[in-house]
Design a protein around this motif. Sequence first.
Motif, PDB file in Angstrom:
ATOM      1  N   ALA A 197       0.826  -1.215   0.000  1.00 40.58           N
ATOM      2  CA  ALA A 197       0.000   0.000   0.000  1.00 40.58           C
ATOM      3  C   ALA A 197       0.861   1.266   0.000  1.00 40.58           C
ATOM      4  O   ALA A 197       0.460   2.302  -0.536  1.00 40.58           O
ATOM      5  CB  ALA A 197      -0.937  -0.004   1.210  1.00 40.58           C
ATOM      6  N   LEU A 198       2.044   1.180   0.591  1.00 43.21           N
ATOM      7  CA  LEU A 198       2.922   2.344   0.668  1.00 43.21           C
ATOM      8  C   LEU A 198       3.398   2.789  -0.706  1.00 43.21           C
ATOM      9  O   LEU A 198       3.836   3.941  -0.870  1.00 43.21           O
ATOM     10  CB  LEU A 198       4.120   2.031   1.565  1.00 43.21           C
ATOM     11  CG  LEU A 198       3.792   1.679   3.025  1.00 43.21           C
ATOM     12  CD1 LEU A 198       5.051   1.249   3.763  1.00 43.21           C
ATOM     13  CD2 LEU A 198       3.125   2.848   3.729  1.00 43.21           C
ATOM     14  N   GLY A 199       3.334   1.926  -1.700  1.00 44.81           N
ATOM     15  CA  GLY A 199       3.777   2.268  -3.047  1.00 44.81           C
ATOM     16  C   GLY A 199       2.688   2.808  -3.952  1.00 44.81           C
ATOM     17  O   GLY A 199       2.935   3.060  -5.131  1.00 44.81           O
ATOM     18  N   LEU A 200       1.472   3.002  -3.433  1.00 42.78           N
ATOM     19  CA  LEU A 200       0.369   3.484  -4.271  1.00 42.78           C
ATOM     20  C   LEU A 200       0.625   4.907  -4.765  1.00 42.78           C
ATOM     21  O   LEU A 200       1.251   5.719  -4.073  1.00 42.78           O
ATOM     22  CB  LEU A 200      -0.940   3.455  -3.471  1.00 42.78           C
ATOM     23  CG  LEU A 200      -1.578   2.077  -3.286  1.00 42.78           C
ATOM     24  CD1 LEU A 200      -2.716   2.151  -2.280  1.00 42.78           C
ATOM     25  CD2 LEU A 200      -2.085   1.526  -4.626  1.00 42.78           C
ATOM     26  N   PRO A 201       0.112   5.243  -5.964  1.00 40.35           N
ATOM     27  CA  PRO A 201       0.277   6.597  -6.499  1.00 40.35           C
ATOM     28  C   PRO A 201      -0.773   7.544  -5.920  1.00 40.35           C
ATOM     29  O   PRO A 201      -1.705   7.118  -5.232  1.00 40.35           O
ATOM     30  CB  PRO A 201       0.030   6.394  -7.994  1.00 40.35           C
ATOM     31  CG  PRO A 201      -1.013   5.310  -8.023  1.00 40.35           C
ATOM     32  CD  PRO A 201      -0.633   4.371  -6.892  1.00 40.35           C
ATOM     33  N   ARG A 202      -0.641   8.818  -6.233  1.00 38.34           N
ATOM     34  CA  ARG A 202      -1.704   9.782  -5.946  1.00 38.34           C
ATOM     35  C   ARG A 202      -2.762   9.640  -7.040  1.00 38.34           C
ATOM     36  O   ARG A 202      -2.449   9.746  -8.221  1.00 38.34           O
ATOM     37  CB  ARG A 202      -1.153  11.205  -5.910  1.00 38.34           C
ATOM     38  CG  ARG A 202      -0.256  11.470  -4.711  1.00 38.34           C
ATOM     39  CD  ARG A 202       0.157  12.936  -4.647  1.00 38.34           C
ATOM     40  NE  ARG A 202       0.921  13.194  -3.438  1.00 38.34           N
ATOM     41  CZ  ARG A 202       0.375  13.477  -2.250  1.00 38.34           C
ATOM     42  NH1 ARG A 202      -0.942  13.534  -2.139  1.00 38.34           N
ATOM     43  NH2 ARG A 202       1.129  13.701  -1.190  1.00 38.34           N
ATOM     44  N   PHE A 203      -3.992   9.414  -6.624  1.00 40.88           N
ATOM     45  CA  PHE A 203      -5.047   9.116  -7.594  1.00 40.88           C
ATOM     46  C   PHE A 203      -5.689  10.372  -8.170  1.00 40.88           C
ATOM     47  O   PHE A 203      -6.263  10.347  -9.240  1.00 40.88           O
ATOM     48  CB  PHE A 203      -6.126   8.248  -6.941  1.00 40.88           C
ATOM     49  CG  PHE A 203      -5.660   6.864  -6.602  1.00 40.88           C
ATOM     50  CD1 PHE A 203      -5.601   5.888  -7.569  1.00 40.88           C
ATOM     51  CD2 PHE A 203      -5.268   6.545  -5.313  1.00 40.88           C
ATOM     52  CE1 PHE A 203      -5.160   4.607  -7.267  1.00 40.88           C
ATOM     53  CE2 PHE A 203      -4.839   5.262  -4.994  1.00 40.88           C
ATOM     54  CZ  PHE A 203      -4.781   4.298  -5.972  1.00 40.88           C
ATOM     55  N   ARG A 204      -5.611  11.491  -7.464  1.00 40.90           N
ATOM     56  CA  ARG A 204      -6.287  12.708  -7.927  1.00 40.90           C
ATOM     57  C   ARG A 204      -5.344  13.692  -8.610  1.00 40.90           C
ATOM     58  O   ARG A 204      -5.680  14.854  -8.773  1.00 40.90           O
ATOM     59  CB  ARG A 204      -6.956  13.398  -6.738  1.00 40.90           C
ATOM     60  CG  ARG A 204      -8.289  12.778  -6.369  1.00 40.90           C
ATOM     61  CD  ARG A 204      -8.904  13.499  -5.193  1.00 40.90           C
ATOM     62  NE  ARG A 204     -10.304  13.157  -5.040  1.00 40.90           N
ATOM     63  CZ  ARG A 204     -10.985  13.277  -3.915  1.00 40.90           C
ATOM     64  NH1 ARG A 204     -10.380  13.739  -2.827  1.00 40.90           N
ATOM     65  NH2 ARG A 204     -12.252  12.957  -3.840  1.00 40.90           N
ATOM     66  N   SER A 205      -4.171  13.288  -8.970  1.00 38.51           N
ATOM     67  CA  SER A 205      -3.223  14.184  -9.625  1.00 38.51           C
ATOM     68  C   SER A 205      -2.815  13.576 -10.964  1.00 38.51           C
ATOM     69  O   SER A 205      -2.337  12.452 -11.009  1.00 38.51           O
ATOM     70  CB  SER A 205      -1.979  14.367  -8.748  1.00 38.51           C
ATOM     71  OG  SER A 205      -1.054  15.215  -9.378  1.00 38.51           O
ATOM     72  N   PRO A 206      -3.033  14.288 -12.066  1.00 37.60           N
ATOM     73  CA  PRO A 206      -3.589  15.631 -12.174  1.00 37.60           C
ATOM     74  C   PRO A 206      -5.100  15.658 -12.036  1.00 37.60           C
ATOM     75  O   PRO A 206      -5.736  14.613 -11.985  1.00 37.60           O
ATOM     76  CB  PRO A 206      -3.188  16.049 -13.595  1.00 37.60           C
ATOM     77  CG  PRO A 206      -3.190  14.744 -14.345  1.00 37.60           C
ATOM     78  CD  PRO A 206      -2.666  13.721 -13.371  1.00 37.60           C
ATOM     79  N   ALA A 207      -5.657  16.851 -11.992  1.00 37.77           N
ATOM     80  CA  ALA A 207      -7.109  17.006 -11.861  1.00 37.77           C
ATOM     81  C   ALA A 207      -7.800  16.456 -13.096  1.00 37.77           C
ATOM     82  O   ALA A 207      -7.262  16.482 -14.197  1.00 37.77           O
ATOM     83  CB  ALA A 207      -7.469  18.487 -11.696  1.00 37.77           C
ATOM     84  N   PRO A 208      -9.054  15.906 -12.929  1.00 40.71           N
ATOM     85  CA  PRO A 208      -9.785  15.352 -14.070  1.00 40.71           C
ATOM     86  C   PRO A 208     -10.127  16.415 -15.103  1.00 40.71           C
ATOM     87  O   PRO A 208     -10.412  17.552 -14.767  1.00 40.71           O
ATOM     88  CB  PRO A 208     -11.055  14.771 -13.414  1.00 40.71           C
ATOM     89  CG  PRO A 208     -11.206  15.535 -12.141  1.00 40.71           C
ATOM     90  CD  PRO A 208      -9.827  15.833 -11.678  1.00 40.71           C
ATOM     91  N   GLN A 209     -10.092  16.038 -16.381  1.00 40.20           N
ATOM     92  CA  GLN A 209     -10.425  16.938 -17.474  1.00 40.20           C
ATOM     93  C   GLN A 209     -11.869  16.717 -17.911  1.00 40.20           C
ATOM     94  O   GLN A 209     -12.359  15.590 -17.915  1.00 40.20           O
ATOM     95  CB  GLN A 209      -9.484  16.685 -18.664  1.00 40.20           C
ATOM     96  CG  GLN A 209      -8.012  16.907 -18.332  1.00 40.20           C
ATOM     97  CD  GLN A 209      -7.743  18.328 -17.921  1.00 40.20           C
ATOM     98  OE1 GLN A 209      -8.211  19.264 -18.565  1.00 40.20           O
ATOM     99  NE2 GLN A 209      -6.976  18.512 -16.840  1.00 40.20           N
ATOM    100  N   PRO A 210     -12.591  17.772 -18.287  1.00 34.97           N
ATOM    101  CA  PRO A 210     -13.963  17.612 -18.746  1.00 34.97           C
ATOM    102  C   PRO A 210     -14.033  16.736 -19.996  1.00 34.97           C
ATOM    103  O   PRO A 210     -13.144  16.773 -20.840  1.00 34.97           O
ATOM    104  CB  PRO A 210     -14.408  19.049 -19.060  1.00 34.97           C
ATOM    105  CG  PRO A 210     -13.450  19.930 -18.314  1.00 34.97           C
ATOM    106  CD  PRO A 210     -12.154  19.175 -18.286  1.00 34.97           C
ATOM    107  N   THR A 211     -15.098  15.944 -20.115  1.00 37.58           N
ATOM    108  CA  THR A 211     -15.314  15.093 -21.279  1.00 37.58           C
ATOM    109  C   THR A 211     -16.728  15.276 -21.777  1.00 37.58           C
ATOM    110  O   THR A 211     -17.556  15.934 -21.141  1.00 37.58           O
ATOM    111  CB  THR A 211     -15.099  13.609 -20.928  1.00 37.58           C
ATOM    112  OG1 THR A 211     -16.133  13.210 -20.007  1.00 37.58           O
ATOM    113  CG2 THR A 211     -13.743  13.380 -20.285  1.00 37.58           C
TER     114      THR A 211
END
Length: 394
Positions: free
Chosen positions: A181-195
């Motif tokens: 678990a310590l190796g997990l990435p940041r999930f909210r970076s970068p911010a989501p782009q509109p689609t």
Amino acid sequence: MSSTPEAGRLTPELRTTGFYFTLFMANGAAVMALPLWLDSMGISAGEIGVINAVPMLMMLLVNLVIGKVADRAKDWRSVIIIGSLLAGVIPIGLFFVNEFWGILLVWTLAALPNSAVNPVVDAATMRMTRRRGTDYGTIRAWGTVGYMVLNAATGFLIASYGTAAFVPLFVGLCLLRAGTALGLPRFRSPAPQPTVADAVPVAGRARELLKPWFVLPIFGFAMVFGTHFILNAFAALLWKEQGISESVIGPLIAIGAFAEAAMMFAWRHFSTRFSARHLIILSAVVAAARWVAMAFSPPVWVLVPLQLTHSVTFSLGFLASIHFITNWTSEDIAAEAQSYFVVLQQSMSVISLIGFGWLVGLMGPHAYLVAALFALAGGGCVWVSLRMKAPKPR
């Protein structure tokens, strides 16, 4: 794994895949060995049902709170790491208990943080892969691969060393999961782009999740899901009573996990052709047929194809439910929405486990017939939702 320029490096997808690979290993060992270990400790079938059900009952009180906390955190990663570390340390207490109440306490405390992070990591991974144009199903499938490997290995370990091997194995796997678990990435970076999909109205507040057309599909699959917890808690015990050896039971359970993983790898082919709710209905109907067959204690050569239907009864319905939720909710309530789904799953699982533990004492394997009716009722809930609101355009 990824079509982005990061392919070939330690991408967020690869780091998340590594965590998923360890996420369900301890569960895979427990499905095979926990009922046998508990039985060797003198725990009755009814008490086994209680030990499996109480953690889910307790999570009903805290799961939505954890989802809200995760959505408000700077990143979902921090909540996942804290929960994983707690779920790694607490199981050590199993070395020091040997009767019903002690086992119940430690097992419940160990299961709570692990169960709490599962919907958070599902929501975080789903949002990350949609934003990056990668495949959630492929990443999630590696969790099932880890589960499957431990299913098979645990069967051989128990056959060779007895049920005493279960606790050291389970604790070691929980600590392994905490480390990855310590190796997990940041999930909210970068911010989501509109689609383009953002133009379709979706739920942005928790109260919007209570609309009947939205609740019925996830409630319906929660009923189907609950019947699979019956399989997890009692299948090994019933098969052993039928005369099937532990060295065969482990691979039998692993076959179901193999089918589950195969469906996850192939998920994109189904998701682009059928609506999520139609796929949930299919999983419910096939589950009912599977449990009817299981009720008559079929031989191993029949159990093998029955276990292969796990690809439809669990994997297809589970992925369809997660995609249904993601399609109709915003990122602001992503973890809370998935936690809401888990609360419904746990509610149905508690009912199934406690009820089935009692029914097994009265009916033996014929209790699976009740599970079949439960699954059909779940499919009916999804059908009603389709009558209320048409599927979202693909």
